[in-house]
Structures are given as C-alpha cells and as structure tokens.
Write an enzyme that holds these catalytic residues in place. Sequence first.
Site: not given
Length: 405
Positions: A164, A167, A222, A292, A366
């Site tokens: 993405h 990020e 994104r 991510h 994440e």
Amino acid sequence: MSIGLENPLPLSEKVFRVNVEDENHINLLHKLASTTQIDFWKPDSVTQIKPHSTVDFRVKAEDIFTVEDFLERNELQYEVLISNLRSVLEGQFDSQVRATGHSYKKYNNWETIEAWTQQVTSENPGLISRSAIGTTFEGRTMYLLKVGKAGPNKPAIFMDCGFHAREWISPAFCQWFVREAIRTYGHETHMTELLDKLDFYVLPVLNIDGYVYTWTKNRMWRKTRSTRAGSNCIGTDPNRNFDAGWCKIGASRSPCDETYCGPAAESERETKALANFIRSNLSSIKAYLTIHSYSQMMLYPYSYDYKLTENNAELNALAKATVKKLATLHGTEYTYGPGATTIYPAAGGSDDWAYDQGIKYSFTFELRDKGRYGFVLPESQIQPTCEETMLAIKHLARYVLEHLY
C-alpha cells in the site's frame, strides 16, 4: 472549538477515531460514508467495521464541520487523532540525518531506492544479487534482492514491502533489513548463521507506481495506478488482488473504492509478477512475510474466511513468541492472531494466497503505530521501529530454519 468563518487560519484535514459499540453505530457510519467522502485508515473500508472496535478515518477540510456535527448529533464518541494533517505531513521529515541521497534513517523516494538496490548489490557481491521480476503498470522495473551466502538448494524466506503506497515505514524496513544483513554478517552469530543457511528474497517496494504517486501527487494514495476501460477511477488494491477467496469478503467490486479487488485475480502486473516468482520458487520458499502499517499486529491466515489453518496452533505459538521478542527492545506491544478475527475479514490477500500455495509460515506484519500518526509516522521512528522488527524477523527466521519441511 470550531474556527469561525471569519478566521483566516488555513483549514487542514483531520483524522478522527470513533468508538463503535453496536450495529446502530455501524449503520450511522455507513450513512456518514455514503454522504461524505471519507478516507478510512483502519479498517480499510466502511464494510469492515465491527462492533466493539475503533474506526480511524481522514476527513477533508471542507467536510470537517459536517462530520463533527454528525458525530455529536448522533452521540458517537470520538477523538481527533490528528487535528492538522498538513502540519503532521510536514513534520514527518524530522530526521536529523541531512544526507543527500540514500539514508536508512529517512524516507527515500523510488529513484533513490532504485539506485540503492544497484549500489548495495555491486558493493556486496558475495551476499546480494538483484533480479527484475516484472514491470509495473506504468513500466517501472520491479527489483528483487536475494540476500544470503551462495550455496546449493538453500531454503528461502520471501519478504515484501510497499504493498500500500502510503505505508512508508514498510519500504523503510525492507531497506533496513538489507542493511542489517550486510552490516552484521560475519560479526553477529545469529545473522551469520541465518544468511549461511537461508536465502532472503526481499522486494523493497511492490506497488512502485503508487509509491511514486505518494511522493509527487497525493501522500495518502493507497492503490496501484492501473486504469480500466469504462471507469475514471484509478488503481486496484494489490492486497485484494490475489487468488485467495478473491473478492468474496472485505473487498469491493467498485473501481472507485480503496479496497477494489480488480477485474480479476492477479489482474495487476505487480501482483502477477510476485505470484509468478513465488510459484516458480515454491520448492525453496518456506516462509512468506509481508510488511504493512499501521496498528502493531502480527497476522496469519486466514483473512478471507473465519476457518483456521491446519497448523493454527503452531502459527499462534510462533506469533506469540515473535511479538514477545519484538517487545523486548522498546516495549512495543503487538497483538496477533488470524487475520479475519484479529483485524477484519478481507479476501484476496497475499498472505492467505501464499499459505494456500503450501507455504506453511505466512505472516503479515502491521508496523507502528496504533494511530497517533497512522500512515504519517515521523522519520525519527524509523530506527526504533526497524530495530524491534528485526528482532521479530530474526526470531521467526530461526524458527523456520529449525522447522524445515
């Protein structure tokens, strides 16, 4: 306090966090999203909101009063995470490093990263090789680094960053990983053993076109940058584009949505290139790691379904031990578990796909933070974020090495 219209202060976008208690709250947010353009940060779309959760979203300057009014009228509990996104965007470049060119402690644009892949390869021929695995929609070359000491039939771990576009901490970590591999090989026993016995395939940025766009046009972009006949909306969510329960849940068939799954699985040149590479190296790839941000989680399959994997107990124990290791450095707490229940159901993700290809150890990280900065993590947090994530990756890699299959 609201700013009066006579006040000349420039308006800026805000990021809100709303507490969602029940179905009624979910319905209210659906209503809000249908009348106002909202950029969902967590979860990725209004359809993924669950009871007893928090929802983070960005609102354009001209819609702030409308949104605040709506939240207050409907007695939705909320806080403002970022009251002036513009100033936070300017503040993210807070690194004390003033180097021109590539730096591991700064966010690097694609040109700089691309040049770095060439340089780091030519400077470390005994440890790194570079190959092209495909080209993006806009024709940029996708470079993959193979990190490890040359040897026959070595097992491998595949790691990608930059799915993405917004990020930014994700590509920063892939670069940091390569730096640590080179810097500590031959000096630190753990890394030396890993690189002697394993290869790491590192894809520094998957969604290069989107990443370039975040540097040049829209920091909050994104998706990919592919176009479709018959639609003015651009891009597909690459992490909804894999052939794993494709478009079944938590993904959208509308090209204008942030979670658009694409016209077909692997419709994106970027996801197809990655899938083709993994398919042709399946015999050696023993783990798949995709990086991510944000929310400090370590997720494993499945996300496209509430079913559990065959080795769920093992994945759970490994995730638990890995996040425990990560926390030892800076005390950063991660949650972990299967994607669907831990964060939200989402079909077409690369980790589910890799697992279904037979890669037993498949994880999504994440990274920082939990929403204070969200996608706009300041450069001053690159080093601590990457240091703690290194501990996690090394722990995981050692486990994989001891549990080859």
